[in-house]
Design a protein around this motif. Sequence first.
Motif, PDB file in Angstrom:
ATOM      1  N   ARG A  17       0.823  -1.208   0.000  1.00 15.21           N
ATOM      2  CA  ARG A  17       0.000   0.000   0.000  1.00 15.21           C
ATOM      3  C   ARG A  17       0.860   1.262   0.000  1.00 15.21           C
ATOM      4  NH1 ARG A  17      -3.946  -0.149   4.796  1.00 15.21           N
ATOM      5  NH2 ARG A  17      -2.016   0.222   5.963  1.00 15.21           N
ATOM      6  N   ARG A  57      -7.515  -1.665   0.104  1.00 18.69           N
ATOM      7  CA  ARG A  57      -7.177  -1.133  -1.215  1.00 18.69           C
ATOM      8  C   ARG A  57      -6.349  -2.087  -2.061  1.00 18.69           C
ATOM      9  NH1 ARG A  57     -10.884   2.613  -2.224  1.00 18.69           N
ATOM     10  NH2 ARG A  57     -11.003   4.194  -0.576  1.00 18.69           N
ATOM     11  N   THR A  58      -5.573  -2.961  -1.425  1.00 21.09           N
ATOM     12  CA  THR A  58      -4.805  -3.955  -2.178  1.00 21.09           C
ATOM     13  C   THR A  58      -5.188  -5.345  -1.685  1.00 21.09           C
ATOM     14  OG1 THR A  58      -2.811  -4.329  -0.822  1.00 21.09           O
ATOM     15  CG2 THR A  58      -2.900  -2.276  -2.122  1.00 21.09           C
ATOM     16  N   VAL A  66      -7.434  -0.996  -5.601  1.00 23.65           N
ATOM     17  CA  VAL A  66      -6.448  -0.230  -6.354  1.00 23.65           C
ATOM     18  C   VAL A  66      -5.437  -1.157  -7.015  1.00 23.65           C
ATOM     19  CG1 VAL A  66      -4.573   1.478  -6.155  1.00 23.65           C
ATOM     20  CG2 VAL A  66      -6.700   1.794  -4.875  1.00 23.65           C
ATOM     21  N   CYS A  67      -5.103  -2.261  -6.342  1.00 23.31           N
ATOM     22  CA  CYS A  67      -4.026  -3.127  -6.845  1.00 23.31           C
ATOM     23  C   CYS A  67      -4.207  -4.549  -6.348  1.00 23.31           C
ATOM     24  CB  CYS A  67      -2.672  -2.582  -6.381  1.00 23.31           C
ATOM     25  SG  CYS A  67      -1.250  -3.575  -6.879  1.00 23.31           S
ATOM     26  N   ARG A  69     -13.587  -4.622  -9.823  1.00 24.42           N
ATOM     27  CA  ARG A  69     -12.472  -3.968  -9.134  1.00 24.42           C
ATOM     28  C   ARG A  69     -12.874  -2.563  -8.666  1.00 24.42           C
ATOM     29  NH1 ARG A  69      -6.149  -4.270 -10.274  1.00 24.42           N
ATOM     30  NH2 ARG A  69      -6.553  -6.378 -10.994  1.00 24.42           N
TER      31      ARG A  69
END
Length: 257
Positions: free
Chosen positions: A39, A154-155, A187-188, A181
């Motif tokens: 992150r 987020r990841t 995000v990833c 997503r």
Amino acid sequence: MKQFFRRLYSDYLMPSRLAEYEALLRDASACGYVQMSVRDFLRPPLGPGRAPTIVHRHDIDSDLRTAAKLFAREVRQGVRSSFYFRLSTLDFGLMRAIEDYGSEASYHFEEIATFAKQHHIKDAGEVRRHLPAIGEQFAVNLRRIEDGLGIKLRTVASHGDFANRRLKLINNELLADDALRARCGIVCETYDKALLDQFDMYISDRPPPQLYHPMTPHAALGRYRSICLLTHPVQWETNWRDTTRCNLRRLAEGLTW
């Protein structure tokens, strides 16, 4: 026979390697590396202007006890990292401690493999036809973890299961769906090419006697500016009870799938 004895050694007889891990953290800091989570790595600045960096990614496939010991050594050395937990290894107390310290706790997802095993599907094409439903289950599981942890994830990191190897279908194919997503705020995913292209060297731990692939982290220090090190608790200390439980579960899943 040789493979059997190697597995016996790595699962039950291997001495703890946690001191080796802590020594690596110290040596990397002494060499000027900033050690961080996935992150934090995604935050600017990216590229040549950044100091030499090691991104520590831990996939918690099993053995929460050793995961907590890895975390404790990172705290002692002032290192940040990412810990990705499966549904079967969720520990919100440990995850909150990781987040409170400034590291990252997130989701090690495996919905494709889980769906295939639950529905006794052994054809990759058939599994792909169910990806919309599998994606919905991913969203439900992600929200459950976010609610339990009290933060937005987020990841995420794809888990590799024996079912994925048989199907030749990896779990991160699920997040090829950009709409899913975006809806989930991801995000990833840690196997995204855009992330992997940022690293000069990607190293993963391995069972003994190999220990690392393609090289040891110490050999990479000073040679590469941007390193990702993927580790798993099971490769650093044995846990008889948890390993036996996981081996029996894997056997049962293989027989019933």
